[in-house]
Scaffold this motif. Structure first.
Motif: not given
Length: 611
Positions: A490-514
């Motif tokens: 629900n929190e992820f969807q709320d951010i997506r509805a307001q700021d798509e660029a922030k969602v892309n940043h969240i997804v990008h930050s989740a990569t490169c982690n082991s």
């Protein structure tokens, strides 16, 4: 040796004399069309069999390409089935056989055989033969489905036609048989579950026959049934039996007042043992209801609403599990908590651990008068209610951040592919450590309950992970997304509805982690092609302090203190000492002018020399 079938032998075995040594000394080639286990309590109920051993038997349909005949496998050959040395359509050389009479029918018993071809195509289009009785007329004409006698009394049914147990029915028989069964459950669409002392079977009918039989067949009553067609059940929709009955026009149904037909048969599974069952498997459970959820509605994929209610049940194995009721069963359920309830016909699921779902033909028995219910109630009242129960949502396949990852069982991505995990009919589970390389953003969250004004959004994650040996696509669900992004759907969807660029940043930050992963590899069919899928069952962020301590313990272990040992790079592995091999593909090496050195931080798996 030739694999050609010995044509005509089935007719000779069916109608030949019992004492014809030349016949029973024949060594023919026959094809095994079907093999089915007949458990001990499913044996034919006749006085001759009382007190017989309780060893399981296997019933086999043998064919010579022209006719087929029912036979039994001698118990000393059971291992051929259990070790999968013989199966459907196997061609075998029969070295020794005999005959016996059961319920006035001749049964061929296979005493010794040799497999000629394990997996073969069905030979010819064999037809059935009339089973001769010990005192009845004999004819060698293949049977065509003839009208069964319409008994006016129970005595006529028993005298003219022997009663078959359900476990003895196969699609290869003609319809001149009778079964004595009780109706366990009847649905509105007229699917009925029938049972006797040997097994259960589902019976179905359609169109005008529904109107004709719906009032005639009543739940909990006993009936004689004949001239129903026995069909194979689609494995995808397998229920209580490998076969099902089709009640077509001409079916004979006579109500029976005998009291010896069982009312209901349970095959209970302990709640703790649910983890050992496969997904989609059908079982029965009995437990104490600890929680009763409210009645809610969900939308099906056919855009229809259906009512559901969730229960939490426990038993003396000290585990609890969620069980879902659907439709009218959910609406009518009004049993209070702390009541013993038996559920017959529940399907095992693996959503967030093991879950149960009562099938449409399933039944609910409140405080049943059976020994299992009395024992469970006594345990619960004698202190069981104060037990700390382990939820199945936290057992084995949970995707949460808790649990223990077994480092000794870690596999590289190359190992997973090389071992062909997931290629068999059974799912395989494995541990791996990998780094997230890419996460698909399309349909990353979805509304789980779209019928409400404020639906709950849940994650469905597809991501590419890799290590130093390769890359694989893994999929995961809501708990995986919570760990990856640190927020709810629900929190992820709320951010997506307001700021798509922030969602892309969240997804990008989740990569490169082991992470350390527990995964399930299984086959999935798509467009008639089987593909191996990898589903995340549990994942943990790397604890670098713990990982470092593990490496320090490795350096101070017995094999490390043993010295450098003999190093042989030519044979594809490094033998550190007499206790451990390190495979070169699982480590990196560096060369100097004098030696080759193993980098300890990249060792991912240790193999004892014995392997």
């Amino acid at each position: 040796m030739s694999t050609d079938l010995t044509q005509g032998i089935c007719e000779r075995l069916n109608f030949g004399d019992d004492d014809d040594e030349s016949l029973w000394g024949t060594k023919p080639n026959l094809q095994l069309l079907s093999i089915k286990k007949v458990v001990a309590n499913a044996a034919i109920n006749s006085p001759d069999n009382q007190g017989a051993p309780t060893t399981d038997r296997y019933r086999i349909i043998i064919s010579d390409g022209v006719h087929f005949l029912q036979a039994m496998l001698a118990t000393q050959l059971n291992y051929l089935v259990e070790e999968h040395r013989i199966g459907k359509n196997t061609i075998a050389f029969i070295e020794n056989m005999s005959c016996q009479h059961i319920m006035d029918r001749r049964i061929v018993t296979l005493l010794s055989l040799r497999v000629l071809q394990r997996d073969a195509q069905k030979v010819g289009n064999p037809a059935p033969l009339i089973q001769p009785t010990m005192d009845g007329p004999v004819t060698s004409t293949p049977v065509k489905t003839a009208p069964a006698p319409a008994p006016s009394t129970v005595a006529q049914t028993q005298n003219q036609n022997p009663i078959y147990p359900i476990a003895d029915l196969t699609p290869y028989q003609n319809t001149n048989w009778w079964i004595k069964v009780r109706v366990v459950q009847k649905s509105r669409s007229f699917n009925v579950i029938l049972m006797d002392n040997s097994a259960e079977i589902k019976a179905i009918t359609w169109n005008a026959m529904v109107d004709e039989l719906y009032e005639k067949i009543q739940e909990s009553r006993a009936y004689f049934i004949s001239r129903a067609r026995v069909n194979f059940v689609n494995k995808k929709f397998r229920n209580v039996n490998d076969y099902e009955l089709s009640l077509d026009r001409g079916v004979e149904i006579v109500e029976c007042q005998d009291a010896d037909v069982p009312v209901i048969r349970y095959h209970f599974v302990k709640v703790a043992a649910l983890q050992e069952l496969e997904k989609e498997e059908i079982c029965d459970v009995i437990g104490v209801v600890r929680e009763v959820g409210g009645l809610s509605e969900v939308m099906t994929k056919y855009n229809k609403t259906v009512q559901k209610r969730e229960l939490k049940i426990v038993d003396d194995s000290k585990y609890d599990v969620r069980l879902t009721l659907w439709g009218k069963q959910a609406e009518k359920y009004c049993t209070p908590v702390d009541t013993v309830v038996a559920f017959k016909g529940v399907r095992v699921g693996d959503f967030k651990g093991r879950t149960l779902s009562l099938l449409s033909y399933g039944s609910v028995a409140v405080s049943p008068d059976i020994p299992e219910a009395h024992a469970l109630k006594g345990w619960y009242l004698d202190g069981g209610a104060q037990t700390s129960f382990t939820p199945h949502s936290q057992v084995g396949l949970s995707s949460g951040s808790g649990g223990t990852i077994n480092r000794n069982e870690m596999r590289t991505i190359f190992d997973v592919k090389d071992a062909q995990l997931g290629m068999s009919d059974k799912a395989d589970f494995f541990f791996t450590r990998a780094t997230i390389m890419h996460i698909k953003t399309n349909n990353l969250v979805y509304p789980a309950c779209p019928i409400y004004e404020m639906p709950e959004y849940r994650y469905i994650v597809s991501m590419a992970v890799g290590d130093h040996t390769g890359q694989r696509w893994l999929s995961g669900f809501n708990d995986v997304g919570n760990i990856l992004f640190g927020m709810t759907g629900n929190e992820f969807q709320d951010i997506r509805a307001q700021d798509e660029a922030k969602v892309n940043h969240i997804v990008h930050s989740a990569t490169c982690n082991s992470y350390n992963f527990v995964c399930k590899a299984f086959q999935q069919s798509f467009n008639d092609q089987n593909r191996v899928r990898y589903n995340i069952q549990r994942m943990q962020p790397l604890d670098y302090l713990s990982e470092t301590r593990n490496l320090v313990e490795l350096l101070h272990s017995a094999w490390a203190r043993g010295g450098a040992g003999h190093v042989n790079f030519e044979e594809g592995h490094c033998q550190v000492n007499d206790a451990v091999d390190i495979r070169l593909r699982d480590c990196e090496t560096s060369s100097t002018s004098r030696c080759r050195r193993i980098s300890v931080t990249t060792v991912t798996r240790l193999f004892p020399l014995s392997t």
